[in-house]
Design a protein around this motif. Structure first.
Motif, PDB file in Angstrom:
ATOM      1  N   LYS A 503       0.954  -0.875  -0.062  1.00 30.29           N
ATOM      2  CA  LYS A 503      -0.376   0.044  -0.229  1.00 30.29           C
ATOM      3  C   LYS A 503       0.493   0.879  -0.154  1.00 30.29           C
ATOM      4  N   MET A 504       0.202   2.070  -1.032  1.00 29.52           N
ATOM      5  CA  MET A 504       1.567   2.696  -0.622  1.00 29.52           C
ATOM      6  C   MET A 504       0.704   4.093   0.331  1.00 29.52           C
ATOM      7  N   SER A 509       2.448   9.553   0.360  1.00 29.83           N
ATOM      8  CA  SER A 509       1.300  10.589  -0.195  1.00 29.83           C
ATOM      9  C   SER A 509       1.503  12.480   0.181  1.00 29.83           C
ATOM     10  N   GLN A 540      -2.660   2.682 -10.579  1.00 35.41           N
ATOM     11  CA  GLN A 540      -2.505   1.402  -9.369  1.00 35.41           C
ATOM     12  C   GLN A 540      -2.407   3.107  -8.638  1.00 35.41           C
ATOM     13  N   THR A 541      -1.628   4.264  -8.949  1.00 33.05           N
ATOM     14  CA  THR A 541      -2.036   5.152  -8.095  1.00 33.05           C
ATOM     15  C   THR A 541      -3.294   6.063  -7.929  1.00 33.05           C
ATOM     16  N   LYS A 543      -5.771   4.566  -8.215  1.00 32.69           N
ATOM     17  CA  LYS A 543      -7.098   3.679  -7.366  1.00 32.69           C
ATOM     18  C   LYS A 543      -6.751   3.510  -5.472  1.00 32.69           C
ATOM     19  N   ASP A 544      -4.919   4.241  -5.644  1.00 31.22           N
ATOM     20  CA  ASP A 544      -5.405   4.200  -4.527  1.00 31.22           C
ATOM     21  C   ASP A 544      -4.848   5.533  -3.288  1.00 31.22           C
ATOM     22  N   GLY A 547      -2.613   7.816  -3.254  1.00 37.24           N
ATOM     23  CA  GLY A 547      -2.368   8.236  -4.746  1.00 37.24           C
ATOM     24  C   GLY A 547      -2.604   8.945  -5.492  1.00 37.24           C
ATOM     25  N   HIS A 581     -14.180   2.649  -7.956  1.00 33.74           N
ATOM     26  CA  HIS A 581     -13.618   3.156  -7.221  1.00 33.74           C
ATOM     27  C   HIS A 581     -14.168   4.704  -5.788  1.00 33.74           C
TER      28      HIS A 581
END
Length: 751
Positions: A503-504, A509, A540-541, A543-544, A547, A581
């Protein structure tokens, strides 16, 4: 269960009651289990919430506790050594069966909900009269305490104050009991509801004064008690005129504190004005706080390191924010220095400095010091900065507790001179601090440099050097900051690759969000790193949760339109997936705003493909309505015309109102959302919304005009176009919106 009428619940004060001493707490517990648990009355014994942890037996720091079976010994504070060592013992007696039955009948009656408001008030008055002389036993009884709470909520102010005055001498003991603390809390909340009644103000003040005088006779026990400290904080809030359940004064969320430190939330000097204040008792607040701290040196040491007393002191400091004289006295005591030395050069000696630095490595005191730095008057802050912190900046920054104090110190820095000293100590240590996991210090330092406009370029260079070796490509900067923990835990950092199962990093961030608020010419390495990421990594960024905010911060920056389009293009074809999301709607909205008309059309197409599924999500209906997907599906030409009209209007607006810097940064792009670096950001954002609203309503009106005037030429319809008037002019004065068609338009519409 028996249900009786109110006539059977008159006061029984004329009867004599034989109080039997409680011989076994276990017998009471057994009887409690046999009773039906009332809805919403369960109190979990292990879960901590606002200082409540269920079991108080092991947390009485100062001597208050159970002595034998049902006997409470209340130890005197050391400042009262000239009197007896112990106050008179209070015997916790078992409630007699008749009283138990009486209050059980009341509970049954309230559950039946067959009584009106007036009858309920009479029952509450009679029951509280019955409780006279037995307040302690009833309030600390697990079952009856619930009924007592209901009575205190339903009685009038006279009976409420009468109950509190009757138990004022033992109020601390009630407050320090597991069940009694809820009764005390309910009584204080009920008092707060009567503050709007001017006639009740004096009687409430008199009642609170009696309670406060008892508390300050031995405050340490109550302050250091897990239950008592919570009641005491509520009492402070009541005297301070703020809601008793205000999270800011009962322990603000870490996310809220962090947002303030990183300039993500607007703060005001002298406290947070967002809290709705009510009528309070300011003189009583000052009396309570000052008397609580008139303790011996040994007691002060206890208060400094106890977690519950720390919460009480934090609340007191926040309530007194802006009152310099009182704060100077309180903070002096908490720093361990004498009040008379505050105006002297050596207001805190070398020995005391060493002690304070060590105290800041304790959890409770570090939290307390964070609040001290936030409310301290400027003169005192400057002295603390010079005497206490200047030579210990890196030492405290390296500590797992002390680093939070440094974050507060940096975020409250008053001027560029102080930031210069902080930068000398911490600027060259970016990499060391990140390796130690002290990224919060780095984030606070970046935000403070931005706020005070100092060393902004050096901040960007230091952060780049901390995550990127001189011989490496700057493309790795943003990925490594997004995964700070993973990167610095990796041994061979030169071979580190994008992890797929991590996980970021939240703080990473936040650091990037702060970086993208700098001017674009300072952050080109970060912009190039973000825009050169692979498509899968960008998705992917997005969706986080963390991010996505980084991408949004970049799209809100004053980076060029070409750079923003380069990133948005990597999400093309994935907007439908991203919209599913919960945080994706915000990112898509930013992308849509920063896009050209053709790219907006691509975003709308992606959303249209998933419209049935998207409409069932929480965020979907808003996003579909915001981007006007229905119009795009049914009248695509009209949708395109509207987007082109918005683009033209925005450009004209910025040509007239935008700063020269904005014009240069946005000359080659569609006008994106206003960045925080622009002039008059709030006004511009408001005007932008008005432009959107006007153009949308104008298109809707045009559509209706076409349907009602079949056969009318296109020229006639277009002649009804209205000139948009903004609600503010160039001087910021309010103007009214006008929707008057021209005379020509009126004549043609009659055809």
């Amino acid at each position: 269960m028996v249900s009786v009428g109110s006539q059977a619940l008159v006061s029984r004060r004329t009867r004599s009651c034989n109080l039997v001493e409680d011989s076994s707490m276990g017998e009471e517990d057994k009887s409690y289990k046999q009773s039906k648990r009332k809805k919403g009355m369960g109190r979990k014994a292990k879960k901590e919430r606002f200082g409540f942890d269920g079991d108080n037996s092991s947390k009485n720091v100062s001597g208050t506790g159970w002595v034998g079976a049902g006997i409470i010994g209340h130890k005197k504070s050391s400042k009262h050594k000239n009197t007896s060592d112990l106050q008179p013992l209070v015997i916790r007696k078992q409630v007699d069966p008749e009283t138990v039955k009486y209050f059980s009948e009341i509970a049954n009656l309230f559950e039946s909900s067959g009584i009106d408001l007036e009858e309920r008030s009479v029952i509450c008055a009679n029951a509280l009269e019955e409780a006279q002389g037995k307040e302690f036993e009833l309030a600390t009884d697990y079952i009856i305490s619930h009924t007592l709470q209901t009575l205190l909520e339903g009685c009038n102010v006279d009976h409420l104050c009468s109950f509190l005055r009757g138990c004022a001498k033992i109020f601390p003991l009630i407050a320090m009991d597991r069940s009694g603390s809820h009764v005390a809390e309910t009584a204080l909340k009920s008092l707060a509801t009567h503050l709007q009644d001017n006639e009740a103000y004096s009687i409430i003040e008199e009642t609170l004064t009696m309670i406060c005088k008892v508390i300050v006779s031995n405050p340490v026990d109550m302050m250091c008690n897990c239950y008592g400290s919570h009641v005491l904080r509520s009492l402070l809030c009541l005297c301070g005129g703020v809601p008793l359940d205000s999270p800011e004064f009962h322990g603000a969320k870490p996310s809220t504190i962090l947002a303030e430190r990183l300039n993500l939330k607007e703060t005001r000097e002298g406290g947070n004005n967002s809290v709705k204040h009510q009528l309070g008792f300011p003189s009583l607040l000052k009396f309570l706080v000052s008397e609580m701290l008139k303790c011996t040196h040994e007691d002060i040491k206890t208060l400094q390191v106890d977690q519950y007393s720390s919460l009480v002191l934090q609340t007191a400091l926040k309530l007194l924010a802006g009152q310099s004289q009182e704060l100077m006295q309180i903070i002096a005591i908490l720093l361990g220095c004498k009040e008379e030395n505050l105006t002297e050069e050596n207001f805190i000696n070398t020995t005391a400095v060493v002690e304070v630095v060590e105290l800041m490595k304790e959890t409770a005191y570090s939290h307390l010091m964070e609040v001290i730095l936030g409310v301290a008057p400027e003169s005192l802050y400057n002295k603390m900065f010079t005497k206490v912190f200047r030579k210990s900046l890196f030492e405290l920054s390296s500590h797992h507790c002390g680093n939070f104090v440094i974050q507060a110190l940096v975020s409250h820095a008053r001027n560029q001179e102080q930031m210069e000293m902080i930068w000398e100590a911490l600027g060259p240590k970016f990499k060391d601090l990140l390796e130690m996991g002290r990224s919060g210090v780095i984030a606070s330092l970046i935000a403070a440099c931005q706020r005070l406009h100092i060393h902004e370029n050096k901040c960007c260079q230091a952060l780049t050097a901390a995550v990127c070796l001189p011989n490496e490509s700057p493309r790795c900067i943003v990925p490594r900051i997004l995964f700070l923990e993973s990167y610095f835990a990796f041994e061979d950092k030169s071979n580190w690759k994008w992890p797929s199962d991590f996980k970021m990093h939240v703080m990473g961030s936040l650091i990037l969000q702060a970086i993208f608020r700098f001017q674009s010419e300072l952050i080109q390495p970060f912009i190039n790193s973000l825009t050169s990421m692979e498509i899968d990594h960008v998705l992917q960024t997005a969706k986080d949760a963390g991010g996505a905010r980084v991408i949004e911060a970049f799209l809100s920056s004053n980076a060029s339109g070409k750079q923003k389009h380069r990133l948005i293009m990597k999400l093309r074809g994935h907007f439908g997936e991203l919209a599913m999301h919960s945080s994706g709607s915000f990112t898509i909205e930013k992308c849509f705003t920063a896009s050209s008309v053709s790219l907006r059309e691509a975003i709308a197409s992606d959303l249209l493909a998933v419209q049935p599924e998207l409409s069932k999500t929480k965020q979907g209906p808003y996003l579909l309505r915001k981007l006007d997907i229905d119009r795009f599906a049914n009248r695509p030409d009209q949708w395109k015309a509207m987007q082109a009209s918005k683009q033209s209007t925005y450009k004209e607006f910025y040509a007239a109102f935008g700063s020269n810097e904005n014009k240069r940064s946005r000359s080659d792009s569609f006008l994106a959302d206003t960045s925080k670096n622009t002039s008059q950001p709030k006004g511009i954002k408001k005007m932008r919304k008005e432009i959107d609203y006007h153009l949308t309503s104008e298109k809707n009106r045009k559509g209706r005009a076409v349907s009602e005037t079949v056969g009318t030429s296109k020229k006639v319809v277009e002649s009804t176009h209205q000139i948009p008037f903004l609600s503010t002019d160039m001087k910021g004065k309010k103007r009214h919106r006008k929707h008057k068609p021209t005379k020509v338009s009126k004549k043609k519409l009659k055809v």
